[in-house]
Design a protein around this motif. Sequence first.
Motif, PDB file in Angstrom:
ATOM      1  N   PHE A   1      38.192  45.061  47.701  1.00  0.00           N
ATOM      2  CA  PHE A   1      39.365  44.872  48.307  1.00  0.00           C
ATOM      3  C   PHE A   1      39.248  43.037  48.445  1.00  0.00           C
ATOM      4  O   PHE A   1      39.776  42.684  48.214  1.00  0.00           O
ATOM      5  CB  PHE A   1      39.655  45.156  50.098  1.00  0.00           C
ATOM      6  CG  PHE A   1      40.669  44.578  49.876  1.00  0.00           C
ATOM      7  CD1 PHE A   1      41.887  45.781  49.955  1.00  0.00           C
ATOM      8  CD2 PHE A   1      40.845  43.446  51.224  1.00  0.00           C
ATOM      9  CE1 PHE A   1      43.271  45.138  50.954  1.00  0.00           C
ATOM     10  CE2 PHE A   1      42.110  42.915  51.399  1.00  0.00           C
ATOM     11  CZ  PHE A   1      43.180  43.839  51.203  1.00  0.00           C
ATOM     12  N   ARG A   2      38.020  42.602  47.968  1.00  0.00           N
ATOM     13  CA  ARG A   2      37.809  41.312  49.093  1.00  0.00           C
ATOM     14  C   ARG A   2      37.590  40.535  47.568  1.00  0.00           C
ATOM     15  O   ARG A   2      38.201  39.362  47.211  1.00  0.00           O
ATOM     16  CB  ARG A   2      36.278  40.945  49.260  1.00  0.00           C
ATOM     17  CG  ARG A   2      36.140  41.338  50.679  1.00  0.00           C
ATOM     18  CD  ARG A   2      35.904  39.886  51.795  1.00  0.00           C
ATOM     19  NE  ARG A   2      33.986  40.757  50.596  1.00  0.00           N
ATOM     20  CZ  ARG A   2      33.644  41.158  51.627  1.00  0.00           C
ATOM     21  NH1 ARG A   2      33.592  41.904  52.205  1.00  0.00           N
ATOM     22  NH2 ARG A   2      32.089  41.885  51.147  1.00  0.00           N
ATOM     23  N   LEU A   3      37.388  41.046  45.849  1.00  0.00           N
ATOM     24  CA  LEU A   3      38.161  40.537  44.782  1.00  0.00           C
ATOM     25  C   LEU A   3      38.409  39.954  44.176  1.00  0.00           C
ATOM     26  O   LEU A   3      39.268  39.229  43.894  1.00  0.00           O
ATOM     27  CB  LEU A   3      37.268  41.647  43.309  1.00  0.00           C
ATOM     28  CG  LEU A   3      35.594  42.272  43.788  1.00  0.00           C
ATOM     29  CD1 LEU A   3      35.897  43.595  42.568  1.00  0.00           C
ATOM     30  CD2 LEU A   3      35.301  40.554  43.074  1.00  0.00           C
ATOM     31  N   PHE A   4      40.182  41.562  45.380  1.00  0.00           N
ATOM     32  CA  PHE A   4      41.281  40.349  45.005  1.00  0.00           C
ATOM     33  C   PHE A   4      42.334  39.724  45.840  1.00  0.00           C
ATOM     34  O   PHE A   4      42.898  39.184  45.610  1.00  0.00           O
ATOM     35  CB  PHE A   4      42.459  42.151  45.345  1.00  0.00           C
ATOM     36  CG  PHE A   4      42.381  42.850  43.432  1.00  0.00           C
ATOM     37  CD1 PHE A   4      42.360  42.879  42.370  1.00  0.00           C
ATOM     38  CD2 PHE A   4      41.096  43.470  43.563  1.00  0.00           C
ATOM     39  CE1 PHE A   4      42.450  44.100  41.934  1.00  0.00           C
ATOM     40  CE2 PHE A   4      40.755  44.837  42.851  1.00  0.00           C
ATOM     41  CZ  PHE A   4      41.980  44.438  41.384  1.00  0.00           C
ATOM     42  N   ARG A   5      41.996  39.005  46.681  1.00  0.00           N
ATOM     43  CA  ARG A   5      42.024  38.242  47.507  1.00  0.00           C
ATOM     44  C   ARG A   5      42.597  36.835  46.257  1.00  0.00           C
ATOM     45  O   ARG A   5      43.287  36.011  47.506  1.00  0.00           O
ATOM     46  CB  ARG A   5      40.960  38.136  48.469  1.00  0.00           C
ATOM     47  CG  ARG A   5      41.432  38.980  49.970  1.00  0.00           C
ATOM     48  CD  ARG A   5      40.620  38.807  50.999  1.00  0.00           C
ATOM     49  NE  ARG A   5      40.969  40.085  51.974  1.00  0.00           N
ATOM     50  CZ  ARG A   5      39.861  39.733  53.272  1.00  0.00           C
ATOM     51  NH1 ARG A   5      39.340  38.682  53.299  1.00  0.00           N
ATOM     52  NH2 ARG A   5      40.459  40.796  53.968  1.00  0.00           N
ATOM     53  N   GLY A   6      41.627  36.749  45.839  1.00  0.00           N
ATOM     54  CA  GLY A   6      41.735  35.240  45.189  1.00  0.00           C
ATOM     55  C   GLY A   6      42.899  35.534  43.800  1.00  0.00           C
ATOM     56  O   GLY A   6      42.176  34.231  43.074  1.00  0.00           O
ATOM     57  N   GLY A   7      43.008  36.437  43.617  1.00  0.00           N
ATOM     58  CA  GLY A   7      43.671  36.586  42.870  1.00  0.00           C
ATOM     59  C   GLY A   7      43.649  38.171  41.301  1.00  0.00           C
ATOM     60  O   GLY A   7      42.781  39.324  42.022  1.00  0.00           O
ATOM     61  N   VAL A   8      43.741  38.541  40.216  1.00  0.00           N
ATOM     62  CA  VAL A   8      43.186  39.453  39.797  1.00  0.00           C
ATOM     63  C   VAL A   8      41.734  38.686  39.252  1.00  0.00           C
ATOM     64  O   VAL A   8      41.299  38.118  38.493  1.00  0.00           O
ATOM     65  CB  VAL A   8      44.249  40.105  38.220  1.00  0.00           C
ATOM     66  CG1 VAL A   8      43.825  41.077  37.250  1.00  0.00           C
ATOM     67  CG2 VAL A   8      45.442  39.341  38.922  1.00  0.00           C
ATOM     68  N   PRO A   9      41.334  39.920  39.679  1.00  0.00           N
ATOM     69  CA  PRO A   9      39.536  39.912  39.077  1.00  0.00           C
ATOM     70  C   PRO A   9      38.686  40.129  37.713  1.00  0.00           C
ATOM     71  O   PRO A   9      40.098  41.299  37.140  1.00  0.00           O
ATOM     72  CB  PRO A   9      38.666  40.855  39.824  1.00  0.00           C
ATOM     73  CG  PRO A   9      39.415  42.530  40.283  1.00  0.00           C
ATOM     74  CD  PRO A   9      40.821  41.516  40.420  1.00  0.00           C
ATOM     75  N   THR A  10      37.940  39.748  37.071  1.00  0.00           N
ATOM     76  CA  THR A  10      37.880  39.918  35.491  1.00  0.00           C
ATOM     77  C   THR A  10      37.383  41.506  35.632  1.00  0.00           C
ATOM     78  O   THR A  10      36.469  42.314  36.443  1.00  0.00           O
ATOM     79  CB  THR A  10      37.441  38.907  35.194  1.00  0.00           C
ATOM     80  OG1 THR A  10      35.760  39.332  35.403  1.00  0.00           O
ATOM     81  CG2 THR A  10      37.248  37.890  35.117  1.00  0.00           C
ATOM     82  N   VAL A  11      37.384  41.908  34.114  1.00  0.00           N
ATOM     83  CA  VAL A  11      36.489  43.385  34.111  1.00  0.00           C
ATOM     84  C   VAL A  11      34.722  42.988  34.483  1.00  0.00           C
ATOM     85  O   VAL A  11      35.068  43.906  35.221  1.00  0.00           O
ATOM     86  CB  VAL A  11      36.884  43.714  32.825  1.00  0.00           C
ATOM     87  CG1 VAL A  11      35.742  44.457  32.603  1.00  0.00           C
ATOM     88  CG2 VAL A  11      38.017  43.936  32.945  1.00  0.00           C
ATOM     89  N   GLU A  12      34.377  41.655  34.158  1.00  0.00           N
ATOM     90  CA  GLU A  12      33.102  41.863  34.489  1.00  0.00           C
ATOM     91  C   GLU A  12      32.923  41.907  35.933  1.00  0.00           C
ATOM     92  O   GLU A  12      32.125  42.777  36.729  1.00  0.00           O
ATOM     93  CB  GLU A  12      32.678  40.524  33.821  1.00  0.00           C
ATOM     94  CG  GLU A  12      31.986  40.832  32.712  1.00  0.00           C
ATOM     95  CD  GLU A  12      33.835  40.639  31.808  1.00  0.00           C
ATOM     96  OE1 GLU A  12      34.409  39.661  32.247  1.00  0.00           O
ATOM     97  OE2 GLU A  12      33.273  40.817  30.322  1.00  0.00           O
ATOM     98  N   GLN A  13      33.668  41.030  36.582  1.00  0.00           N
ATOM     99  CA  GLN A  13      33.797  41.497  38.449  1.00  0.00           C
ATOM    100  C   GLN A  13      33.765  42.883  39.140  1.00  0.00           C
ATOM    101  O   GLN A  13      33.328  43.311  39.637  1.00  0.00           O
ATOM    102  CB  GLN A  13      34.996  40.035  39.481  1.00  0.00           C
ATOM    103  CG  GLN A  13      34.398  39.132  38.687  1.00  0.00           C
ATOM    104  CD  GLN A  13      35.425  38.179  38.986  1.00  0.00           C
ATOM    105  OE1 GLN A  13      36.475  38.519  39.112  1.00  0.00           O
ATOM    106  NE2 GLN A  13      35.167  37.608  39.342  1.00  0.00           N
TER     107      GLN A  13
ATOM    108  N   ALA B   1      31.234  44.992  38.001  1.00  0.00           N
ATOM    109  CA  ALA B   1      29.453  44.324  39.301  1.00  0.00           C
ATOM    110  C   ALA B   1      29.450  44.651  40.582  1.00  0.00           C
ATOM    111  O   ALA B   1      28.693  45.107  41.051  1.00  0.00           O
ATOM    112  CB  ALA B   1      29.200  42.872  38.593  1.00  0.00           C
ATOM    113  N   ALA B   2      30.874  45.642  40.501  1.00  0.00           N
ATOM    114  CA  ALA B   2      31.156  46.223  42.111  1.00  0.00           C
ATOM    115  C   ALA B   2      30.948  47.511  42.044  1.00  0.00           C
ATOM    116  O   ALA B   2      31.111  48.494  43.179  1.00  0.00           O
ATOM    117  CB  ALA B   2      32.648  45.724  42.639  1.00  0.00           C
ATOM    118  N   ALA B   3      30.190  48.183  40.967  1.00  0.00           N
ATOM    119  CA  ALA B   3      30.362  49.580  40.406  1.00  0.00           C
ATOM    120  C   ALA B   3      28.495  49.801  41.483  1.00  0.00           C
ATOM    121  O   ALA B   3      28.366  49.370  41.714  1.00  0.00           O
ATOM    122  CB  ALA B   3      30.310  50.326  38.960  1.00  0.00           C
TER     123      ALA B   3
END
Length: 339
Positions: free
Chosen positions: A16-28, A31-33
Amino acid sequence: MFKYVYRNDKLDEPVFRLFRGGVPTVEQLRAAAVDDAVTDELVALIRRLDESGALAELRRLAGGPPPGQPLGYAGPAFFHHWTDNDMVITGPGGGILIDVHTAIATNKTAQSRLWVWKLLTSAWLDTADAYRVRTVGLYFARQGALVTWPVDELADILLEGGDRDAAREEFRALAERLRTQEHPPRVTGPLKPGRHTIAVTAVVMNDRGRVLVARRRDTGRWKVPGGVLGLDEPIPAGLRRTVEEKTGVVVEPERLTGVYQDVGLGIVALVFRAHIADGEPAPTHASAAVDWWPADRVGTELGQVFAVNVRDALVAGQVAVRLHDGASLLSEEAALLAS
């Protein structure tokens, strides 16, 4: 991971935090998997989707949009989120509701019947015809097999010659009774949340003096566009985001015209007069239709609260501060009694 966050209200989860700053990259996202096995299986399923020809069939059903264009909607909501479906393909002849299954075996008759009945009843529950579902189907991801039926033909098969229209109406009535039992109407008083939710709404007028409105896909109701302000989201940015999600246009706020407190649901709405800065109004993933209404129609069809929102936005002057219970305006004394 998103489904877990949604169902358990775990807003502190890393994904969820990944999306607070915008749209994350595929790599990000990768990495969360949890581990590589998760992404390896997804890659294999996507490859099967392409190699089996099912992806080409989905594109055909969608009318052959150019690469990069969406084929439809993910996670369509039917009947106040009672049903959990996967996608609607927006074809030229109407929507195609498709559920995706990763079952290894598909020869269990009882389970298969449940899958097929669920498709039919989901289409029946779209009482506002928000998704225009005319075809339903199952996609078996491991086998790469896509099976579809026209809704009425499937109903005739399952009902074995029974009255299709009567069965549909009987089912809808039963569903409404069950929903009423599970979520009875509020009759003893308003809800008492622990804190208020902040919402933002835009009153946008065209050169003919008409107001921009949108019909929600989940409820089928028409609304003046807007939505809930995100945590740590600036108010102007939240207004632009929520209006674009509902109407497809980017707006710029001109001035705050009213502050409206729903004493029952604990919502404080900030209403702005705004103008379109970019884009043309069109249906979106959140709205089945977008239209321009005369101001008096807003009051007639959307009720007193929205009518006052629009009226206050059209009158230059001080910012209005009003209280209501979701349906009617209240005096300050009446609001204290209601709370």
